[in-house]
Motif scaffolding. Structure first.
Motif, PDB file in Angstrom:
ATOM      1  N   GLN A  23      81.623  99.999  42.707  1.00  0.00           N
ATOM      2  CA  GLN A  23      81.713  98.550  42.882  1.00  0.00           C
ATOM      3  C   GLN A  23      82.140  98.231  44.311  1.00  0.00           C
TER       4      GLN A  23
ATOM      5  N   GLU B  25      79.716 104.469  38.426  1.00  0.00           N
ATOM      6  CA  GLU B  25      79.419 103.106  38.835  1.00  0.00           C
ATOM      7  C   GLU B  25      80.359 102.785  39.982  1.00  0.00           C
TER       8      GLU B  25
ATOM      9  N   ASN C 153      80.584  90.026  43.391  1.00  0.00           N
ATOM     10  CA  ASN C 153      79.755  89.821  42.216  1.00  0.00           C
ATOM     11  C   ASN C 153      78.371  90.448  42.390  1.00  0.00           C
ATOM     12  N   ARG C 154      77.952  91.211  41.428  1.00  0.00           N
ATOM     13  CA  ARG C 154      76.641  91.880  41.388  1.00  0.00           C
ATOM     14  C   ARG C 154      76.418  92.832  42.573  1.00  0.00           C
ATOM     15  N   ALA C 155      77.498  93.415  43.093  1.00  0.00           N
ATOM     16  CA  ALA C 155      77.379  94.371  44.202  1.00  0.00           C
ATOM     17  C   ALA C 155      77.901  95.726  43.723  1.00  0.00           C
ATOM     18  N   ARG C 156      77.163  96.324  42.816  1.00  0.00           N
ATOM     19  CA  ARG C 156      77.549  97.640  42.308  1.00  0.00           C
ATOM     20  C   ARG C 156      76.295  98.476  42.108  1.00  0.00           C
TER      21      ARG C 156
END
Length: 69
Positions: free
Chosen positions: A12, A10, A42-45
């Motif tokens: 990020q 994952e 935020n929410r950028a992975r």
């Protein structure tokens, strides 16, 4: 980047005050421990296989070497 199972990763996205040109791609571990101000977006992975990530990093390294100094 994290990998809990050793097969997937994952990655990020985020920000740091470390300037990109101050990081040597061939030796990013020398700088990585110094990143103490990482601010994740935020929410950028993304999640991907480690094999795919390794292949992309290798391809980027080859492309970078081809551009010369």
């Amino acid at each position: 980047m994290t990998s809990l199972d050793g097969e997937t990763a994952e990655v990020q996205a985020g920000w740091s005050r470390i300037e990109a040109w101050g990081i040597e791609p061939s030796n990013y571990l020398a700088t990585a421990p110094e990143v103490t101000d990482f601010d994740p977006i935020n929410r950028a992975r993304i999640a991907c296989s480690l094999d795919d990530l390794t292949a992309c990093i290798t391809a980027n390294g080859i492309a970078l070497e081809a551009t010369g100094p």
